[in-house]
Design an enzyme around this catalytic site. Structure first.
Site, PDB file in Angstrom:
ATOM      1  N   ARG A   1      -0.913  -3.412   7.096  1.00 48.34           N
ATOM      2  CA  ARG A   1      -0.369  -4.757   6.941  1.00 48.34           C
ATOM      3  C   ARG A   1       0.966  -4.950   7.654  1.00 48.34           C
ATOM      4  NH1 ARG A   1      -0.401  -6.881   0.930  1.00 48.34           N
ATOM      5  NH2 ARG A   1       0.715  -4.936   0.810  1.00 48.34           N
TER       6      ARG A   1
ATOM      7  N   LYS B   1     -10.448   8.758  -2.677  1.00 50.78           N
ATOM      8  CA  LYS B   1     -10.572   8.663  -4.133  1.00 50.78           C
ATOM      9  C   LYS B   1      -9.494   7.739  -4.660  1.00 50.78           C
ATOM     10  CE  LYS B   1      -7.672  11.776  -6.629  1.00 50.78           C
ATOM     11  NZ  LYS B   1      -7.416  12.904  -7.453  1.00 50.78           N
TER      12      LYS B   1
ATOM     13  N   HIS C   1     -10.832  15.969  -1.564  1.00 49.58           N
ATOM     14  CA  HIS C   1     -10.182  16.924  -0.660  1.00 49.58           C
ATOM     15  C   HIS C   1     -10.291  18.361  -1.155  1.00 49.58           C
ATOM     16  CE1 HIS C   1      -6.739  16.320  -3.365  1.00 49.58           C
ATOM     17  NE2 HIS C   1      -6.432  17.543  -3.031  1.00 49.58           N
TER      18      HIS C   1
ATOM     19  N   LYS D   1     -10.997  22.566   0.944  1.00 46.42           N
ATOM     20  CA  LYS D   1     -10.164  23.773   0.881  1.00 46.42           C
ATOM     21  C   LYS D   1     -10.990  24.984   1.291  1.00 46.42           C
ATOM     22  CE  LYS D   1      -7.157  22.176  -2.841  1.00 46.42           C
ATOM     23  NZ  LYS D   1      -5.835  22.258  -2.261  1.00 46.42           N
TER      24      LYS D   1
ATOM     25  N   GLU E   1      -1.174  22.295 -12.677  1.00 50.34           N
ATOM     26  CA  GLU E   1      -0.093  21.851 -11.787  1.00 50.34           C
ATOM     27  C   GLU E   1       1.234  22.014 -12.518  1.00 50.34           C
ATOM     28  OE1 GLU E   1      -1.427  18.121  -9.326  1.00 50.34           O
ATOM     29  OE2 GLU E   1      -1.942  17.793 -11.415  1.00 50.34           O
TER      30      GLU E   1
ATOM     31  N   ASP F   1      -8.705  11.496 -13.094  1.00 51.53           N
ATOM     32  CA  ASP F   1      -8.012  11.896 -11.875  1.00 51.53           C
ATOM     33  C   ASP F   1      -8.442  13.287 -11.396  1.00 51.53           C
ATOM     34  OD1 ASP F   1      -5.974  11.186  -9.930  1.00 51.53           O
ATOM     35  OD2 ASP F   1      -4.779  12.814 -10.764  1.00 51.53           O
TER      36      ASP F   1
ATOM     37  N   HIS G   1     -12.606  16.746  -8.973  1.00 53.39           N
ATOM     38  CA  HIS G   1     -12.322  18.102  -8.501  1.00 53.39           C
ATOM     39  C   HIS G   1     -12.955  19.188  -9.382  1.00 53.39           C
ATOM     40  CE1 HIS G   1      -9.660  15.947  -5.997  1.00 53.39           C
ATOM     41  NE2 HIS G   1      -8.631  15.924  -6.799  1.00 53.39           N
TER      42      HIS G   1
ATOM     43  N   LYS H   1      -0.897  18.677 -16.042  1.00 48.30           N
ATOM     44  CA  LYS H   1       0.364  18.614 -15.294  1.00 48.30           C
ATOM     45  C   LYS H   1       1.447  19.322 -16.086  1.00 48.30           C
ATOM     46  CE  LYS H   1      -0.528  14.519 -12.606  1.00 48.30           C
ATOM     47  NZ  LYS H   1      -0.530  15.243 -11.336  1.00 48.30           N
TER      48      LYS H   1
HETATM   49  P1  NAD Z   1       0.166   3.408   0.050  1.00 48.77           P
HETATM   50  O1  NAD Z   1       0.454   2.327  -0.936  1.00 48.77           O
HETATM   51  O2  NAD Z   1       1.260   4.337   0.424  1.00 48.77           O
HETATM   52  O3  NAD Z   1      -0.330   2.727   1.419  1.00 48.77           O
HETATM   53  C1  NAD Z   1      -1.209   1.643   1.402  1.00 48.77           C
HETATM   54  C2  NAD Z   1      -1.539   1.223   2.841  1.00 48.77           C
HETATM   55  O4  NAD Z   1      -2.468   0.141   2.750  1.00 48.77           O
HETATM   56  C3  NAD Z   1      -0.366   0.754   3.661  1.00 48.77           C
HETATM   57  O5  NAD Z   1      -0.520   1.220   4.981  1.00 48.77           O
HETATM   58  C4  NAD Z   1      -0.519  -0.763   3.647  1.00 48.77           C
HETATM   59  O6  NAD Z   1       0.005  -1.425   4.805  1.00 48.77           O
HETATM   60  C5  NAD Z   1      -2.017  -0.903   3.624  1.00 48.77           C
HETATM   61  N1  NAD Z   1      -2.444  -2.193   3.061  1.00 48.77           N
HETATM   62  C6  NAD Z   1      -2.144  -2.703   1.839  1.00 48.77           C
HETATM   63  N2  NAD Z   1      -2.711  -3.932   1.712  1.00 48.77           N
HETATM   64  C7  NAD Z   1      -3.368  -4.180   2.868  1.00 48.77           C
HETATM   65  C8  NAD Z   1      -4.154  -5.265   3.339  1.00 48.77           C
HETATM   66  N3  NAD Z   1      -4.370  -6.363   2.604  1.00 48.77           N
HETATM   67  N4  NAD Z   1      -4.694  -5.160   4.573  1.00 48.77           N
HETATM   68  C9  NAD Z   1      -4.504  -4.068   5.340  1.00 48.77           C
HETATM   69  N5  NAD Z   1      -3.768  -3.017   4.935  1.00 48.77           N
HETATM   70  C10 NAD Z   1      -3.215  -3.066   3.715  1.00 48.77           C
HETATM   71  O7  NAD Z   1      -1.125   4.173  -0.483  1.00 48.77           O
HETATM   72  P2  NAD Z   1      -1.509   5.708  -0.273  1.00 48.77           P
HETATM   73  O8  NAD Z   1      -0.756   6.529  -1.251  1.00 48.77           O
HETATM   74  O9  NAD Z   1      -1.401   6.051   1.167  1.00 48.77           O
HETATM   75  O10 NAD Z   1      -3.040   5.736  -0.750  1.00 48.77           O
HETATM   76  C11 NAD Z   1      -4.097   5.241   0.037  1.00 48.77           C
HETATM   77  C12 NAD Z   1      -5.428   5.593  -0.606  1.00 48.77           C
HETATM   78  O11 NAD Z   1      -5.540   7.006  -0.684  1.00 48.77           O
HETATM   79  C13 NAD Z   1      -5.590   5.094  -2.043  1.00 48.77           C
HETATM   80  O12 NAD Z   1      -6.955   4.812  -2.265  1.00 48.77           O
HETATM   81  C14 NAD Z   1      -5.194   6.301  -2.886  1.00 48.77           C
HETATM   82  O13 NAD Z   1      -5.809   6.278  -4.153  1.00 48.77           O
HETATM   83  C15 NAD Z   1      -5.770   7.410  -2.027  1.00 48.77           C
HETATM   84  N6  NAD Z   1      -5.128   8.711  -2.236  1.00 48.77           N
HETATM   85  C16 NAD Z   1      -3.807   8.870  -1.976  1.00 48.77           C
HETATM   86  C17 NAD Z   1      -3.230  10.122  -2.159  1.00 48.77           C
HETATM   87  C18 NAD Z   1      -1.778  10.347  -1.852  1.00 48.77           C
HETATM   88  O14 NAD Z   1      -1.343  11.490  -1.965  1.00 48.77           O
HETATM   89  N7  NAD Z   1      -1.023   9.352  -1.465  1.00 48.77           N
HETATM   90  C19 NAD Z   1      -4.004  11.195  -2.603  1.00 48.77           C
HETATM   91  C20 NAD Z   1      -5.370  10.998  -2.833  1.00 48.77           C
HETATM   92  C21 NAD Z   1      -5.914   9.748  -2.641  1.00 48.77           C
END
Ligand code: NAD
Length: 488
Positions: A51, A149, A179, A183, A217, A236, A241, A336
């Site tokens: 975005r 996820k 993920h 591993k 964890e 979660d 997992h 945790k």
């Molecule tokens: P985040 O909030 O850091 O990033 C969200 C991203 O989505 C940003 O790049 C934002 O610009 C984009 N976005 C939001 N609304 C939008 C829209 N309307 N159109 C286009 N882009 C849009 O989220 P994150 O932590 O990176 O997580 C992303 C996904 O990965 C989620 O489903 C989360 O559950 C999953 N996930 C994250 C982690 C982690 O460690 N961060 C681990 C496992 C799974």
């Protein structure tokens, strides 16, 4: 030992959410490492789509910083980083609107390349992205989508999401990431079980007393409190997992190591799981660390809700009702703020049917423990004679194999995300969850969560840095067993 690198086909990978936390911490540094390893073909491209309004140059700067911050291996050459960044494009896009889609469509117009779309955004946008990819002609036969996820929060939402994705993509185009399956040591579970004659004949209820799976964890919920509190340890960690580990340890040998053969066998395990009885579950919430409450607050403070009933720990006992496992309990535990960061599967074998030694020699069991992290490796406890005079006294000693020692340092450098992304490009779904698998996992998990809600169950407090609430130990003690100590 240097791993063999097989380059993949030319590809365009679009990362929706390319500016987000996951992209910056895992996906982009992982892609860079594959680039340095020579696995990316010269004309592969990575397109960040998010975005934030920024230019491709701004995006490259952001990715340079992310790699500087999150890449564990800092020995790369500056020229390699420049060359990698030159492959990056950026599109400002709105998953819910029309902005950016025509630009992305133009970028993806190349023929004969693998097209992968990584949905690294909130799950509430998965359906919008699938729909718009279809509308803009990008959901063609070449396309693959990678879905992060959580995949639903219960059976109904997972089924709805599967149905939405299925409107525009075939199952063979959908890569649901867990993920844990990427591993190295988790895949090693299959190599150990199905590559050795030694274990398989003993791998059943006749010889195995019970199996423990622990994913502990040391961290708390950190900055993810709001998200985590809507989810909890069951959703979660256990639903995905731990159940995946359970499947790999318990499944029948597939006829071939191919995606559907492996996933068929995993599905059969999930479908054979017994429902979990309420008194076979322990549920907990961590408390603040004594003397350090400001830095290590308790769960309720961390999520900002003094009354929350979400669990940060769960331990449970279940059975698999099939010929191989009937009668062997499986104990699953995750939490945790526990004593150590440790993921381990422990197979406790039965005692010998008859002891030829005196009573003082004691009765002993073989214990096979497979450590997934840290210090990946396998330990087999074997019984030997205690050295020295004094009669036949028996002791257990470990036959210990650390993979890092046995195989050299190269073993743990390929992160789960790197491997999984390359598998997407190769079109290999073995390490990704199939839609029916995810639904079956929710079908088993849902009644447990619904039971807690119906009973207004309140999780038991447990000390930070401990092995969980006391009733988790009690769950084992009642059966005359005990958990392995959570240790690093
Ligand atoms: P985040 O909030 O850091 O990033 C969200 C991203 O989505 C940003 O790049 C934002 O610009 C984009 N976005 C939001 N609304 C939008 C829209 N309307 N159109 C286009 N882009 C849009 O989220 P994150 O932590 O990176 O997580 C992303 C996904 O990965 C989620 O489903 C989360 O559950 C999953 N996930 C994250 C982690 C982690 O460690 N961060 C681990 C496992 C799974």
């Amino acid at each position: 030992m240097v791993s063999r690198v097989i380059p993949v086909a030319p590809f365009d990978l679009v990362i929706f959410g390319g500016t987000g936390d996951l992209a910056r911490r895992k996906i982009l540094p992982g892609l860079f490492r594959r680039f340095c390893a020579g696995q990316m073909p010269p004309d592969a491209r990575v397109v960040g789509a998010a975005r934030s309004d920024m230019s491709a140059e701004d995006y490259r700067r952001m990715v340079r910083d992310a790699i500087g911050e999150f890449n564990s291996d800092t020995s790369y050459k500056a020229a390699d980083l420049d060359a990698f960044l030159a492959r990056l494009e950026y599109v400002t896009i709105d998953a819910k609107g029309e902005a950016g889609w025509s630009e992305l469509q133009k970028l993806m117009a190349g023929e004969g390349r693998v097209e992968a779309y990584y949905f690294s955004v909130s799950p509430s946008l998965f359906g919008d992205l699938a729909e718009r990819l279809h509308k803009w002609g990008m959901a063609d036969a070449q396309a693959r989508i990678v879905v992060e996820k959580p995949f639903g929060r219960d059976l109904a939402t997972a089924c709805a999401l599967n149905a939405t994705l299925a409107e525009h993509f075939d199952e063979h185009q959908i890569y649901r990431i867990d993920h844990y399956l990427g591993k190295e040591t988790v895949q090693n579970l299959m190599a150990v079980r199905f590559g050795n004659m030694l274990f398989e004949p003993l791998w059943n209820a006749q010889y195995v007393d019970h199996i423990q799976i622990t994913v502990a964890e040391t961290v708390g919920v950190g900055g993810r409190g709001e998200y985590y509190d809507k989810s909890g340890a069951m959703r979660d960690m256990v639903q995905n997992h731990l159940m995946q580990l359970l499947c790999l340890i318990a499944m029948e040998p597939p006829a071939r190591f191919d995606p559907d053969a492996v996933r068929d066998e995993k599905l059969k395990v999930i479908r054979a799981l017994d429902p979990v009885l309420p008194h076979h579950i322990s549920r907990g919430q961590y408390q603040a660390e004594a003397c350090n409450e400001a830095e290590m607050p308790g769960y309720r403070t961390a999520v900002g809700d003094a009354k929350t009933r979400t669990e940060s720990f769960v331990a449970l006992k279940t059975h698999i009702s099939n010929w191989r496992w009937a009668g062997t309990p499986f104990y699953l535990r995750t939490g945790k703020r526990m004593a150590a960061r440790s993921s381990e599967i422990t197979v406790v074998f039965k005692e010998t049917p008859h002891s030829i030694f005196s009573e003082e020699a004691g009765r002993h069991r073989n214990v096979l423990s497979i450590r997934l992290q840290p210090n990946e490796g396998i330990t087999l406890g074997v019984t030997i004679k205690e050295p020295g005079p004094g009669g036949m006294r028996l002791i257990d000693v470990p036959l210990d194999m650390s993979f890092a020692e046995a195989l050299g340092d190269d073993t743990d450098h390929v992160d789960a995300y790197e491997r999984l992304i390359m598998d997407v490009i190769r079109g290999n779904q073995t390490l990704f969850m199939r839609g029916d698998e995810v639904e079956a996992a929710w079908a088993w998990t849902d009644p447990i969560i619904q039971g807690w809600e119906a009973r207004n169950d309140v999780p038991k407090p447990y000390d930070s840095g401990s092995d969980g609430p006391t009733d988790s130990a009690e769950l084992m003690r009642r059966d005359g067993r005990e958990w392995r100590k959570v240790s690093p």
